[in-house]
Design a protein around this motif. Structure first.
Motif, PDB file in Angstrom:
ATOM      1  N   THR A 165       1.102  -1.228  -0.183  1.00  0.00           N
ATOM      2  CA  THR A 165      -0.066   0.057   0.027  1.00  0.00           C
ATOM      3  C   THR A 165       0.679   1.125  -0.166  1.00  0.00           C
ATOM      4  O   THR A 165       2.136   1.293   0.565  1.00  0.00           O
ATOM      5  CB  THR A 165      -0.941  -0.063   1.249  1.00  0.00           C
ATOM      6  N   GLN A 166       0.280   2.567  -0.494  1.00  0.00           N
ATOM      7  CA  GLN A 166       0.973   3.758  -0.530  1.00  0.00           C
ATOM      8  C   GLN A 166       1.612   3.792   1.038  1.00  0.00           C
ATOM      9  O   GLN A 166       2.615   4.497   1.270  1.00  0.00           O
ATOM     10  CB  GLN A 166       0.222   4.964  -0.874  1.00  0.00           C
ATOM     11  N   GLU A 167       0.709   3.506   2.233  1.00  0.00           N
ATOM     12  CA  GLU A 167       0.945   4.180   3.350  1.00  0.00           C
ATOM     13  C   GLU A 167       2.140   3.299   3.960  1.00  0.00           C
ATOM     14  O   GLU A 167       3.256   3.602   4.535  1.00  0.00           O
ATOM     15  CB  GLU A 167      -0.181   3.644   4.192  1.00  0.00           C
ATOM     16  N   GLU A 168       2.301   1.802   3.449  1.00  0.00           N
ATOM     17  CA  GLU A 168       3.444   1.019   3.874  1.00  0.00           C
ATOM     18  C   GLU A 168       4.732   1.718   3.120  1.00  0.00           C
ATOM     19  O   GLU A 168       5.945   1.607   3.617  1.00  0.00           O
ATOM     20  CB  GLU A 168       3.306  -0.462   3.532  1.00  0.00           C
ATOM     21  N   CYS A 169       4.646   1.875   2.057  1.00  0.00           N
ATOM     22  CA  CYS A 169       5.873   2.437   1.157  1.00  0.00           C
ATOM     23  C   CYS A 169       6.118   3.702   1.784  1.00  0.00           C
ATOM     24  O   CYS A 169       7.554   3.660   1.952  1.00  0.00           O
ATOM     25  CB  CYS A 169       5.434   2.818  -0.451  1.00  0.00           C
ATOM     26  N   GLU A 170       5.498   4.700   2.309  1.00  0.00           N
ATOM     27  CA  GLU A 170       6.032   5.825   2.833  1.00  0.00           C
ATOM     28  C   GLU A 170       6.435   5.409   4.379  1.00  0.00           C
ATOM     29  O   GLU A 170       7.311   6.273   4.667  1.00  0.00           O
ATOM     30  CB  GLU A 170       4.630   6.667   3.090  1.00  0.00           C
ATOM     31  N   ARG A 171       5.747   4.522   5.180  1.00  0.00           N
ATOM     32  CA  ARG A 171       6.596   4.224   6.214  1.00  0.00           C
ATOM     33  C   ARG A 171       7.821   3.662   6.216  1.00  0.00           C
ATOM     34  O   ARG A 171       8.976   4.220   6.837  1.00  0.00           O
ATOM     35  CB  ARG A 171       5.671   3.079   7.044  1.00  0.00           C
ATOM     36  N   ILE A 172       8.124   2.856   5.045  1.00  0.00           N
ATOM     37  CA  ILE A 172       9.722   2.611   4.825  1.00  0.00           C
ATOM     38  C   ILE A 172      10.521   3.590   4.054  1.00  0.00           C
ATOM     39  O   ILE A 172      11.685   3.584   4.479  1.00  0.00           O
ATOM     40  CB  ILE A 172       9.422   1.244   3.689  1.00  0.00           C
ATOM     41  N   HIS A 173       9.797   4.598   3.357  1.00  0.00           N
ATOM     42  CA  HIS A 173      10.698   5.681   3.009  1.00  0.00           C
ATOM     43  C   HIS A 173      11.077   6.435   4.240  1.00  0.00           C
ATOM     44  O   HIS A 173      12.216   6.961   4.162  1.00  0.00           O
ATOM     45  CB  HIS A 173       9.709   6.538   2.233  1.00  0.00           C
ATOM     46  N   GLN A 174      10.325   6.733   5.121  1.00  0.00           N
ATOM     47  CA  GLN A 174      10.877   7.383   6.369  1.00  0.00           C
ATOM     48  C   GLN A 174      11.900   6.766   7.125  1.00  0.00           C
ATOM     49  O   GLN A 174      12.767   7.271   7.538  1.00  0.00           O
ATOM     50  CB  GLN A 174       9.617   7.782   7.075  1.00  0.00           C
ATOM     51  N   LEU A 175      11.764   5.561   7.219  1.00  0.00           N
ATOM     52  CA  LEU A 175      12.857   4.704   8.004  1.00  0.00           C
ATOM     53  C   LEU A 175      14.221   4.906   7.002  1.00  0.00           C
ATOM     54  O   LEU A 175      15.168   5.003   7.788  1.00  0.00           O
ATOM     55  CB  LEU A 175      12.380   3.249   7.878  1.00  0.00           C
ATOM     56  N   ALA A 176      14.224   4.645   5.952  1.00  0.00           N
ATOM     57  CA  ALA A 176      15.309   4.938   4.988  1.00  0.00           C
ATOM     58  C   ALA A 176      15.995   6.550   5.285  1.00  0.00           C
ATOM     59  O   ALA A 176      17.163   6.407   5.458  1.00  0.00           O
ATOM     60  CB  ALA A 176      15.084   4.791   3.507  1.00  0.00           C
ATOM     61  N   ARG A 177      15.063   7.341   5.130  1.00  0.00           N
ATOM     62  CA  ARG A 177      15.603   8.801   5.507  1.00  0.00           C
ATOM     63  C   ARG A 177      16.298   8.936   6.948  1.00  0.00           C
ATOM     64  O   ARG A 177      17.194   9.376   7.143  1.00  0.00           O
ATOM     65  CB  ARG A 177      14.296   9.740   5.535  1.00  0.00           C
ATOM     66  N   GLN A 178      15.788   8.180   7.942  1.00  0.00           N
ATOM     67  CA  GLN A 178      16.324   8.149   9.367  1.00  0.00           C
ATOM     68  C   GLN A 178      17.420   7.563   9.143  1.00  0.00           C
ATOM     69  O   GLN A 178      18.598   7.892  10.010  1.00  0.00           O
ATOM     70  CB  GLN A 178      15.425   7.609  10.447  1.00  0.00           C
ATOM     71  N   ARG A 179      17.679   6.356   8.665  1.00  0.00           N
ATOM     72  CA  ARG A 179      18.882   5.565   8.682  1.00  0.00           C
ATOM     73  C   ARG A 179      20.105   6.412   7.959  1.00  0.00           C
ATOM     74  O   ARG A 179      21.153   6.422   8.105  1.00  0.00           O
ATOM     75  CB  ARG A 179      18.899   4.187   8.069  1.00  0.00           C
ATOM     76  N   TRP A 180      19.660   7.057   6.820  1.00  0.00           N
ATOM     77  CA  TRP A 180      20.459   7.949   5.773  1.00  0.00           C
ATOM     78  C   TRP A 180      21.173   9.151   6.858  1.00  0.00           C
ATOM     79  O   TRP A 180      22.279   9.499   6.671  1.00  0.00           O
ATOM     80  CB  TRP A 180      19.877   8.321   4.542  1.00  0.00           C
ATOM     81  N   ASP A 181      20.239   9.423   7.630  1.00  0.00           N
ATOM     82  CA  ASP A 181      20.544  10.714   8.404  1.00  0.00           C
ATOM     83  C   ASP A 181      22.068  10.456   9.180  1.00  0.00           C
ATOM     84  O   ASP A 181      22.947  11.271   9.257  1.00  0.00           O
ATOM     85  CB  ASP A 181      19.525  11.234   9.273  1.00  0.00           C
ATOM     86  N   THR A 182      21.905   9.085  10.022  1.00  0.00           N
ATOM     87  CA  THR A 182      23.056   8.801  10.547  1.00  0.00           C
ATOM     88  C   THR A 182      24.246   8.456   9.786  1.00  0.00           C
ATOM     89  O   THR A 182      25.357   8.663  10.241  1.00  0.00           O
ATOM     90  CB  THR A 182      22.668   7.379  11.468  1.00  0.00           C
ATOM     91  N   LEU A 183      23.895   7.663   8.730  1.00  0.00           N
ATOM     92  CA  LEU A 183      25.088   7.355   7.788  1.00  0.00           C
ATOM     93  C   LEU A 183      25.611   8.524   7.369  1.00  0.00           C
ATOM     94  O   LEU A 183      27.060   8.697   7.255  1.00  0.00           O
ATOM     95  CB  LEU A 183      24.546   6.357   6.642  1.00  0.00           C
ATOM     96  N   HIS A 184      24.995   9.568   6.920  1.00  0.00           N
ATOM     97  CA  HIS A 184      25.384  10.837   6.164  1.00  0.00           C
ATOM     98  C   HIS A 184      26.233  11.474   7.061  1.00  0.00           C
ATOM     99  O   HIS A 184      27.708  11.797   6.728  1.00  0.00           O
ATOM    100  CB  HIS A 184      24.153  11.573   5.811  1.00  0.00           C
ATOM    101  N   HIS A 185      26.065  11.542   8.442  1.00  0.00           N
ATOM    102  CA  HIS A 185      26.753  12.387   9.397  1.00  0.00           C
ATOM    103  C   HIS A 185      28.122  11.496   9.301  1.00  0.00           C
ATOM    104  O   HIS A 185      29.387  11.978   9.565  1.00  0.00           O
ATOM    105  CB  HIS A 185      26.270  12.418  10.602  1.00  0.00           C
ATOM    106  N   GLU A 186      28.354  10.269   9.594  1.00  0.00           N
ATOM    107  CA  GLU A 186      29.314   9.361   9.876  1.00  0.00           C
ATOM    108  C   GLU A 186      30.186   9.478   8.436  1.00  0.00           C
ATOM    109  O   GLU A 186      31.436   9.511   8.556  1.00  0.00           O
ATOM    110  CB  GLU A 186      28.934   7.718   9.841  1.00  0.00           C
ATOM    111  N   LEU A 187      29.630   9.449   7.386  1.00  0.00           N
ATOM    112  CA  LEU A 187      30.496   9.759   6.043  1.00  0.00           C
ATOM    113  C   LEU A 187      31.136  11.066   5.828  1.00  0.00           C
ATOM    114  O   LEU A 187      32.163  11.264   5.571  1.00  0.00           O
ATOM    115  CB  LEU A 187      29.498   9.447   4.796  1.00  0.00           C
ATOM    116  N   VAL A 188      30.320  12.108   6.398  1.00  0.00           N
ATOM    117  CA  VAL A 188      30.815  13.420   6.322  1.00  0.00           C
ATOM    118  C   VAL A 188      32.277  13.407   7.248  1.00  0.00           C
ATOM    119  O   VAL A 188      33.215  14.076   7.068  1.00  0.00           O
ATOM    120  CB  VAL A 188      30.011  14.498   6.890  1.00  0.00           C
TER     121      VAL A 188
END
Length: 282
Positions: free
Chosen positions: A210-233
């Motif tokens: 469903t679109q709701e499930e896709c958006e939930r996973i989308h937000q999970l990816a955003r949160q994990r990327w924030d952490t990885l982004h700062h480590e990479l910087v």
């Protein structure tokens, strides 16, 4: 050989479809794309011949490789290759990234005084360090305000975005699209052609959601990327210091998320599949 041509043509068709959509939406016509493709064919054909040790391919060699006629090649050939390198990181992007990193490491630093004070960090000192003193801090600040990345009030400035995505500036967004997509495809093409070293290229997907499930996973990816982004910087900042003036390599690490109806992706109907299906390069 015919299979190879048809397989490659099918891959190019899928890759180019979003490009054609962008071009038509922005008002480009067939003539614009025709001119662009002919020039790119010649640029890449010259690079292929240069890789074989031929310092200056002739008209016949370029015509044979591209399929363009000799007259067209002669009319279009240029002495200097068109630049294929990405746009340089703007001072505004560099300062914004440094500030985002600072705010992550030191909560409360998302709001700074504009001018340098006797103690503490200011936007002025941050901009001087991040741009190595090459650009005045006020010019950087004005650009970030224009792009909607920060907000200014009463001698203070505050972060207004969690990533450098200049959505209010079409030219900057198109430049980012060109740079990031080019690098993503460059890695994929390099892997497909068997070039070394092998580049990290991974994707995981599921359909029938469903679109709701896709958006939930989308937000999970955003949160994990924030952490990885700062480590990479942090890693890249330290790597720059260790590399010194002799470094001549660049690296880019990115992430993307797409969710859409299965029909938009070219399927007649959603196909149920295992929820952790992964696509990857060898």
């Amino acid at each position: 050989m015919l299979d190879q041509v048809s397989w490659t043509q099918a891959a190019c068709s899928r890759v180019l479809r979003p490009v054609v959509r962008l071009a038509l939406t922005m008002g480009l016509k067939y003539s614009h794309l025709d001119t662009l493709l002919r020039e790119l064919l010649l640029d890449e054909a010259r690079r292929l011949w240069l890789a074989t040790g031929i310092s200056k391919p002739n008209i016949s060699q370029l015509a044979m490789t591209t399929g363009l006629n000799r007259k067209d090649v002669t009319a279009r050939i240029r002495e200097v290759d068109a630049p294929s390198h990405p746009s340089a990181l703007s001072p505004a992007a560099g300062v914004f990234t440094a500030w985002l990193q600072l705010a992550t490491e030191s909560p409360g630093k998302n709001r700074l005084p504009i001018n340098a004070a006797a103690q503490g960090t200011s936007f002025e000192t941050l901009a001087r360090q991040a741009s190595r003193g090459n650009v005045h801090h006020r010019a950087v600040l004005d650009e970030l305000i224009r792009l909607g990345m920060v907000a200014e009030e009463g001698g203070w400035v505050e972060l207004a975005a969690d990533g450098f995505v200049p959505a209010g500036d079409l030219q900057s967004m198109l430049a980012l699209l060109g740079d990031n997509t080019r690098d993503h495809l460059q890695a994929a093409v390099s892997n497909t052609l068997g070039e070394q070293p092998r580049m990290l290229e991974r994707a995981v997907y599921a359909d029938g959601l469903t679109q709701e499930e896709c958006e939930r996973i989308h937000q999970l990816a955003r949160q994990r990327w924030d952490t990885l982004h700062h480590e990479l910087v942090q890693e890249m900042t330290a790597a720059l210091e260790r590399s010194g003036p002799g470094g001549n390599q660049r690296i880019k690490i990115g992430i993307y998320t797409l969710h859409e109806e299965a029909k938009e992706a070219g399927f007649d109907s959603p196909v149920k599949s295992p929820p952790a299906k992964e696509e990857k390069s060898p």
